[in-house]
Motif scaffolding. Structure first.
Motif, short mmCIF file in Angstrom:
data_model
loop_
_atom_site.label_atom_id
_atom_site.label_comp_id
_atom_site.label_asym_id
_atom_site.label_seq_id
_atom_site.Cartn_x
_atom_site.Cartn_y
_atom_site.Cartn_z
N TYR A 173 36.12 50.25 45.42
CA TYR A 173 37.11 49.92 44.40
C TYR A 173 37.43 48.43 44.32
O TYR A 173 37.61 47.89 43.22
CB TYR A 173 38.40 50.72 44.65
CG TYR A 173 39.31 50.74 43.44
CD1 TYR A 173 39.01 51.59 42.38
CD2 TYR A 173 40.42 49.92 43.34
CE1 TYR A 173 39.81 51.62 41.26
CE2 TYR A 173 41.23 49.94 42.22
CZ TYR A 173 40.92 50.80 41.18
OH TYR A 173 41.71 50.81 40.06
N PHE A 174 37.50 47.74 45.47
CA PHE A 174 37.87 46.33 45.40
C PHE A 174 36.82 45.53 44.61
O PHE A 174 37.15 44.51 44.00
CB PHE A 174 38.08 45.73 46.80
CG PHE A 174 36.83 45.52 47.61
CD1 PHE A 174 35.99 44.44 47.37
CD2 PHE A 174 36.52 46.39 48.64
CE1 PHE A 174 34.85 44.24 48.13
CE2 PHE A 174 35.37 46.19 49.40
CZ PHE A 174 34.54 45.12 49.14
N MET A 175 35.57 45.98 44.63
CA MET A 175 34.52 45.30 43.85
C MET A 175 34.75 45.48 42.36
O MET A 175 34.58 44.54 41.57
CB MET A 175 33.15 45.83 44.25
CG MET A 175 32.78 45.57 45.69
SD MET A 175 31.17 46.31 46.10
CE MET A 175 31.05 45.84 47.82
N ALA A 176 35.13 46.69 41.96
CA ALA A 176 35.42 46.94 40.55
C ALA A 176 36.64 46.15 40.10
O ALA A 176 36.70 45.66 38.96
CB ALA A 176 35.63 48.43 40.32
N GLU A 177 37.64 46.01 40.99
CA GLU A 177 38.81 45.20 40.67
C GLU A 177 38.42 43.75 40.41
O GLU A 177 38.90 43.11 39.47
CB GLU A 177 39.82 45.25 41.81
CG GLU A 177 40.59 46.55 41.94
CD GLU A 177 41.60 46.49 43.07
OE1 GLU A 177 42.68 47.09 42.93
OE2 GLU A 177 41.30 45.85 44.12
N SER A 178 37.55 43.22 41.26
CA SER A 178 37.11 41.83 41.09
C SER A 178 36.37 41.66 39.76
O SER A 178 36.56 40.67 39.05
CB SER A 178 36.20 41.41 42.25
OG SER A 178 36.91 41.41 43.47
N ALA A 179 35.51 42.63 39.43
CA ALA A 179 34.80 42.57 38.16
C ALA A 179 35.77 42.61 36.99
O ALA A 179 35.61 41.88 36.00
CB ALA A 179 33.80 43.72 38.07
N ALA A 180 36.80 43.46 37.09
CA ALA A 180 37.80 43.56 36.03
C ALA A 180 38.58 42.26 35.87
O ALA A 180 38.94 41.86 34.76
CB ALA A 180 38.75 44.72 36.31
N LEU A 181 38.85 41.59 36.98
CA LEU A 181 39.54 40.30 36.93
C LEU A 181 38.72 39.25 36.20
O LEU A 181 39.27 38.40 35.48
CB LEU A 181 39.81 39.80 38.36
CG LEU A 181 41.14 40.09 39.00
CD1 LEU A 181 41.16 39.50 40.41
CD2 LEU A 181 42.30 39.52 38.19
#
Length: 358
Positions: free
Chosen positions: A76-84
């Motif tokens: 999930y933290f990877m998807a959060e970074s991509a969303a940012l």
């Protein structure tokens, strides 16, 4: 070597059926969807990705993506970074929102903030450096305190960046990556201190911290913490002349005993560089080791130091990717949401890394 097979989408549906349905949907959605995947994903997922890489590679690639929907196959933290890092109008989706990271959970945002406030309150200029394996909330805390994010590929560069700007650096949450990076930079043992983060951050030994320039959070990666010297000795006995390469999330003892150590991308390149006939033993997540073994079969032999898999990465499966694509096609998808109160500070922490490593 035993391959790990995900569960089919439904009773009676084979992995081949799922793959065909994904391919059909990809054709239907066209350029509106781009699928990214971390190297630790299973081959049944990786085969459907347009872009694959480690955390740094994938973060760098987000800015150049024009697709309306980015599907991130990873934790999930990877998807959060991509969303940012995504553009206005783009949405980021993850096939399994419960795919988390044990290491990330070792550094709760509230406690990170409390520890940083305690350390800064002593009058020193303290900058945090957060491994990318942290939550969006932690990245926001780090950004507010003037810090940045790093990955295993650029930890040396980013720790140098932070040391140039502060009296002390708090490296979190992986103490092993911190110690191994400190070794590369020649930071003396008596200038390092592992923080006591108990009691909500109030248990920090301020006297010990005041004499250190590298303050390390006591977290670790459950996958890489399993590797040890006994395993290495056994592999050298069983495969005389073998090379051993490990990830820097392993303990310093393991890293020092290895022939090479580096990020996921480094390990991939290292395998490519080996001479024909070499036996290469790799200490990292099993999906990547198995992929390299298949890729180089007949040229070199690739073996795992230990079969060590990430249960959270394994939660993203081909059937869940299929479900995500179906929801995008039907307009019912729920993209990764970035709370507005965290967005600017977390983005600043990520952006400092990307600029420092441009």
């Amino acid at each position: 070597m035993t391959l790990h097979r995900p569960t089919p989408a439904s009773s009676g549906e084979t992995p081949q059926d799922v793959a065909r349905r994904i391919d059909a949907l990809r054709g239907q959605l066209g350029d509106d969807v781009l699928v990214m995947g971390h190297h630790y994903q299973h081959d049944s997922v990786i085969r459907h990705t347009d872009l694959r890489g480690d955390s740094l590679e994938l973060a760098r690639k987000v800015d150049a993506i024009s697709a309306k929907h980015i599907v991130f196959c990873g934790v999930y933290f990877m998807a959060e970074s991509a969303a940012l890092l995504a553009r206005d109008g783009q949405s980021v989706h993850i096939p399994e929102s419960d795919a988390n990271c044990v290491m990330s959970q070792m550094a709760p945002a509230q406690r990170v903030d409390a520890v940083l406030r305690n350390l800064s309150g002593a009058g020193r200029n303290v900058i945090p450096l957060a491994y990318v394996n942290t939550s969006l909330a932690v990245k926001a805390v780090v950004g507010r305190h003037g810090g940045a994010v790093c990955t295993s590929a650029n930890a040396k560069t980013m720790l140098t960046w932070a040391r140039e700007r502060a009296d002390a650096v708090v490296f979190l949450p992986d103490k092993n990556l911190a110690r191994n990076t400190a070794d590369l930079l020649g930071i003396a043992e008596d200038r390092r201190h592992i923080l006591d983060i108990r009691d909500g951050g109030a248990a920090v030994d301020m006297d010990a911290a005041s004499g250190a320039e590298l303050l390390m959070w006591p977290g670790c990666c459950a996958i890489h913490a399993r590797f040890n010297l006994r395993q290495m000795e056994r592999m050298r006995d069983e495969h005389p002349g073998c090379r051993i390469a490990v990830h820097p999330e392993c303990s310093p003892e393991v890293v020092r005993a290895a022939d090479a150590a580096g990020s996921t991308s480094f390990l991939i390149r290292y395998a490519e560089e080996q001479k024909p006939g070499t036996t290469l033993v790799i200490g990292t997540e099993i999906n990547l080791v198995e992929r390299l073994a298949a890729q180089h079969a007949g040229r070199i032999t690739v073996l795992p130091l230990l079969e060590s898999g990430c249960s959270h990465m394994a939660r993203v499966t081909a059937p869940k990717l299929l479900t995500t694509l179906e929801s995008i096609a039907s307009g019912t998808a729920s993209p990764v949401a970035i709370p507005l109160d965290l967005q600017d500070d977390a983005h600043a922490a990520l952006q400092r890394m990307l600029e420092a490593c441009a």
